[in-house]
Design an enzyme around this catalytic site. Sequence first.
Site, PDB file in Angstrom:
ATOM      1  N   ASP A  97      -8.387  -8.998   4.248  1.00  0.00           N
ATOM      2  CA  ASP A  97      -8.126  -7.854   5.133  1.00  0.00           C
ATOM      3  C   ASP A  97      -9.133  -7.743   6.276  1.00  0.00           C
ATOM      4  O   ASP A  97     -10.026  -6.888   6.227  1.00  0.00           O
ATOM      5  CB  ASP A  97      -8.155  -6.563   4.294  1.00  0.00           C
ATOM      6  N   GLU A 137       0.821  -1.213   0.000  1.00  0.00           N
ATOM      7  CA  GLU A 137       0.000   0.000   0.000  1.00  0.00           C
ATOM      8  C   GLU A 137       0.853   1.259   0.000  1.00  0.00           C
ATOM      9  O   GLU A 137       0.591   2.216   0.729  1.00  0.00           O
ATOM     10  CB  GLU A 137      -0.977  -0.011   1.181  1.00  0.00           C
ATOM     11  N   GLU A 158     -12.437  -1.932  12.330  1.00  0.00           N
ATOM     12  CA  GLU A 158     -12.489  -1.286  11.020  1.00  0.00           C
ATOM     13  C   GLU A 158     -13.647  -1.803  10.164  1.00  0.00           C
ATOM     14  O   GLU A 158     -14.414  -1.013   9.603  1.00  0.00           O
ATOM     15  CB  GLU A 158     -11.160  -1.490  10.284  1.00  0.00           C
TER      16      GLU A 158
HETATM   17  C1  GCU Z   1      -6.159  -2.028   6.001  1.00  0.00           C
HETATM   18  C2  GCU Z   1      -6.466  -0.655   6.521  1.00  0.00           C
HETATM   19  C3  GCU Z   1      -5.314   0.283   6.386  1.00  0.00           C
HETATM   20  C4  GCU Z   1      -4.056  -0.347   6.980  1.00  0.00           C
HETATM   21  C5  GCU Z   1      -3.816  -1.710   6.371  1.00  0.00           C
HETATM   22  C6  GCU Z   1      -2.681  -2.462   7.021  1.00  0.00           C
HETATM   23  O1  GCU Z   1      -6.040  -1.996   4.607  1.00  0.00           O
HETATM   24  O2  GCU Z   1      -7.593  -0.141   5.846  1.00  0.00           O
HETATM   25  O3  GCU Z   1      -5.630   1.477   7.045  1.00  0.00           O
HETATM   26  O4  GCU Z   1      -2.967   0.463   6.778  1.00  0.00           O
HETATM   27  O5  GCU Z   1      -4.964  -2.506   6.539  1.00  0.00           O
HETATM   28  O6  GCU Z   1      -2.960  -3.421   7.740  1.00  0.00           O
HETATM   29  O7  GCU Z   1      -1.531  -2.140   6.829  1.00  0.00           O
END
Ligand code: GCU
Length: 684
Positions: free
Chosen positions: A359, A280, A387
């Site tokens: 996730d 990400e 979340e």
């Molecule tokens: C999810 C979450 C993110 C977080 C990511 C992670 O995608 O929405 O906010 O950074 O998990 O676990 O790194």
Amino acid sequence: MPDEKASPAPSEIVVEPAWHAAWLPDAALAAVGRRRVAVVGPAEDDVLVTVFREAERATAAHGGDVVDPDGAPDLLLDARAGGDGFRLVRDGGRVTVAAATATALLHGWFHVVRLGEAAFTGPDADERHAPAFALRVLDHWDNVDVHPVMGQVERGYAGGSIFYADGRVRDDLSRVTAYARLLAATGIDRVCINNVNVHAREARLLTDDLPEVARVAAALRPYGVRTHLAVSFAAPMTLGGLPTSDPLDDDVRAWWRAAADQVWATIPDFGGFVVKADSEGQPGPFAYGRDHADGANLLADAVAPHGGVVHWRAFVYDHTQDWRDRSTDRARAAYDHFAPLDGRFADNVVVQVKHGPIDFQTREAVSPVLAGMPATRLALELQVTQEYTGQQRHLCYLAPWWSENLGFRPWGEGGAAVRDVVAGRGPGASPAVAATGGGGIAAVSNVGDDVFWTGHPLAQANLYAFGRLAWDPTLDPAAVLDEWIGLTFAGQDGAVEPRVREVLHAVLDASWRTYESYTAPLGVGFMVRPGHHYGPDVDGYEYTPWGTYHFADRDGIGVDRTRANGTGFTGQYPAPWRDVYEDLATCPDELLLFFHHVPYTHVLRSGVTVVQHVYDTHFAGVERVREAIAAWESLDGRVPSDVDARVRERLAEQLRSAVEWRDQLNTYFFRKSGIPDTHGRTIF
Ligand code: GCU
């Protein structure tokens, strides 16, 4: 001589802190507090001093006494005996807790607190209690600064950070110590204090801000909790001014070694680093043509001389996927990246694996990575912060879900469970994995500076339960909830009103299944609004780069992950699951849409079709929420008014949101399929 009766009891002069006592109100200390308690051990140990202060606090509040060990104590706490964990001996109503370290003794103290009267009145016993996992970590996704999109606590639903305010570590860290006390009472002993998405400001915690981090560590230490930091893989460039972060570059290696030396020089009991790399948008070894083992071992080498550990996350996938490309499956990604690296990670690396391959969804299959790396220390990663499970506005007691994951047997009935794998006892575990006791467990905390710690006061139960399952993953979630109720809602005599206990079980025990019933059905996942992930948006992610699709069309829905016709994900599991999931006839219904694309008319084991199941569960789910509200309202004055008011406010929002989920999901499925509800209920 002043009249003794006139002087206030110490408990009356304590200034109430500005936060809720959670599971440690003084009332919960009644049974131990009425006794004569003695503490022995090395007086210079900070944590032993804590045990002593705890005994003083309890006895001052409840009329007992702290006495010398030879003063006939009812409870003797002794930090001079060997072994792992603590030993509890009850002999004719006299209790001795013995441990080799003050931290283990502290855990023993809180065990006695939790047992209450039963600790002293039970039959004679000689028990040993040791944690199942050597590493039990809470990760905070806290930023020092308030991030423009994510706020101060990423995916936080309980206000700002308890560690940082005004762009730096808080001056007053007394709440951090109170937090460590709550954690010690569950058995958690490590906390990572910053977000895995390490932004520029937070990266500096590793270097310039170390003295500030040391203050946090000092606030956690009295309760035996060690500090970890999330670090950026690009730190040698962004902080060190080097031209590269290549893990095989000598200058980069030297930079990390020097950085680690400085960390341990400042904080001698520092725990280690947590890393999110090549995920990400976070930097990682891929930029240099290196892999995750190269990256993790670079940091492992730097922390090894200090006994440190590196938690390296397996949450790696392509978040710039093209939805038109049906061959790429996000569920496959972690295994595809990591399983081939098995055996290459250093002994002080823990690969931290999210419980599911996608996730933290309300329901998804268990990650096959957990069964695919016997020569690697693996940790199970859970999400206490809600979340995808109602964001601490909905009731959702997650322990039953975690317990299912921990108890899942990747090699089938009679084989090892996930909880064995992460304790270093999976099949074929390498000697190093077995010797280190595996990678343990980690979870994202749900705590913020909210007065109730967790936004929804009843979400405290999740934090408590995570700690208890980290200590003993075989505990029954309902029994853990019962413990939490017993402590949190204790009256002055230490007992809980039976009606309060009954209602809390009624609204929490099955709340995860209730939440599942009115949200995404049959394991399909991701029907939430993009970005903040709250509330329904069935197609919100359908044509996005995130790789989270359900493929609904006019005939059916679900992701074909079979080897026969789909993405082949089922092949990442060992037998029997690779075949159980592959075959529509044996795939469990609750994961049906995770593994298969089926017509809306597909008949489930319950005898109803997929589309009828969606209607039935969504109507029923809203009714369960109404029942929870009625049950809660029947408590009428039996819980403190501030707790009551907050819970009522959250329940009202839960009902509004559940109705929204029901109506959007039912309408979506009706419009797509054209199939009416057999019961003729209102669908818009
Ligand atoms: C999810 C979450 C993110 C977080 C990511 C992670 O995608 O929405 O906010 O950074 O998990 O676990 O790194």
